[in-house]
Motif scaffolding. Structure first.
Motif: not given
Length: 408
Positions: A247, A269, A274, A276, A309-312, A329, A331, A370, A374
């Motif tokens: 992330v 996180l 997760r 990051a 990446c998976a998300a932001a 993605l 966010q 989050l 996700l």
């Protein structure tokens, strides 16, 4: 003329390069710290010194006082426009493409040279006030049932209390020196200056409102990568290869008051297990002793990084928001001030993310959002559908044509 951070600079650079391709001579004015980007692009650069101490002003990211800080901090840059234009050959046709914060100075240039034409580059929908929906005024979202008369009253109050005391004293002094009449209303004046308004965002992100200035032209997001061929650092390559997609957490290139964001993001996180990547040029705002699951990088072009990446988690600046929309993605937007609240509301309305105002930030709230973003199948579907729209984007031909056809 660009004013502000890299997010304000890059769209103007994209347009400048498109105009140069058509054979036009470009002069680029911007804060001195942007010199490497502009000169790397091969454009004539005229830098203006900026006191970066403003980045430490706690009011800079305040929802109510942020505009005043930005306005005062940018007067030196904007003031450089008039002597530059006055030094140009009078016989040479000239169009000024300026950030909205330089519109008042552009108008002074036109008073000195009536043949000059002015185009305003509006980078985000909230740069253009409206009484129509969606109406987000800083952290306040005005309900749809509020009548337009009440909305106009709200804008008048905002102008009289927050804008006029900041904008009018200095502006009227400059106008008086040039024999121009004083102004009573900053908000109404600034949006009547331009001969052409460019909405540098697609209509699907912010549709034209009936009370926006005309003529107005919509463009796609003019996203720009200063060095698309630049390789990742060795540590970034190793980190990306060592585990699942991380992330990204970034408060923007100009924010060095985001320690709370990094702290809450780290806790959330880690609790979720997760990985990051923390992006900021200001390492002093990072938590001490980051775990192996978190990598700090001072800067990585988002266009190149986001596919890994998976998300932001980010601040909601328009450039970062657009890059994430292009990458498809999910966010989480943590708005502080300026256009960030409105951009976040649009991200939420598009179904590709969630909003958590900085004033309400906590580890528990961020962790909940989050997990929701996700794990949401719909967020991924909507994000991919939005990303597909970028594949269909037109180039900047319409923008260049409109600028070059302004009557001189």
């Amino acid at each position: 003329m660009a004013i502000g951070s890299a997010g304000d600079l890059f769209p103007m650079l994209k347009i400048a390069l498109a105009l140069r391709t058509r054979g036009h001579r470009i002069s680029f004015l911007a804060p001195e710290q942007h010199r490497p980007y502009v000169e790397q692009a091969g454009l004539a650069f005229h830098g203006v010194a900026v006191d970066e101490a403003v980045l430490d002003d706690p009011r800079l990211w305040h929802a109510r006082h942020g505009f005043g800080v930005v306005w005062r901090a940018t007067r030196g840059v904007a003031a450089a426009l008039l002597p530059f234009v006055e030094a140009l050959p009078v016989s040479e046709p000239c169009v000024l493409l300026v950030h909205p914060l330089a519109l008042a100075e552009a108008d002074l240039c036109r008073a000195a040279r009536p043949d000059i034409r002015i185009a305003a580059a509006f980078l985000a929908p909230s740069n253009l006030p409206t009484v129509y929906d969606p109406l987000v005024m800083g952290p306040l979202t005005v309900p749809r049932w509020v009548p337009r008369a009440a909305r106009r009253w709200l804008w008048r109050q905002l102008g009289q209390r927050l804008l006029d005391p900041v904008v009018l004293p200095g502006l009227n002094r400059a106008r008086r020196l040039r024999g121009m009449p004083p102004l009573r209303n900053a908000l109404g004046y600034l949006f009547q200056v331009a001969d052409l308004s460019l909405a540098l965002f697609p209509a699907w992100f912010g549709a034209t409102q009936p009370d926006w200035p005309q003529p107005l032209l919509h463009a796609e997001f003019p996203l720009y990568d200063p060095d698309p061929a630049a390789p990742f650092s060795a540590e970034l390559v190793a980190f990306l290869a060592a585990g699942e997609a991380p992330v990204v957490v970034t408060p923007g290139t100009g924010n060095r008051q985001a320690a709370a964001v990094f702290r809450a993001a780290l806790e959330a996180l880690v609790q979720q297990g997760r990985r990051a990547i923390f992006l900021t040029p200001f390492a002093s705002q990072l938590p001490a002793d980051l775990p192996a699951s978190v990598l700090w990088q001072p800067y990585v072009p988002l266009r190149k990084l986001l596919p890994h990446c998976a998300a932001a988690i980010h601040h909601g600046g328009i450039g970062t928001t657009a890059e994430l929309l292009r990458a498809g993605l999910p966010q989480i937007v943590i708005p502080f001030a300026h256009d960030q609240f409105d951009n976040g509301a649009r991200v939420s309305a598009l179904g590709v993310g969630a909003v958590l105002p900085a004033s309400r930030l906590s580890t528990a709230r961020l962790q909940h959002l989050l997990e929701r973003v996700l794990s949401s199948r719909s967020s991924g579907v909507h994000a991919r559908a939005i990303a597909h729209r970028f594949e269909l984007q037109a180039d900047l031909d319409s923008v260049c044509t409109a600028l070059t056809r302004l009557p001189l």
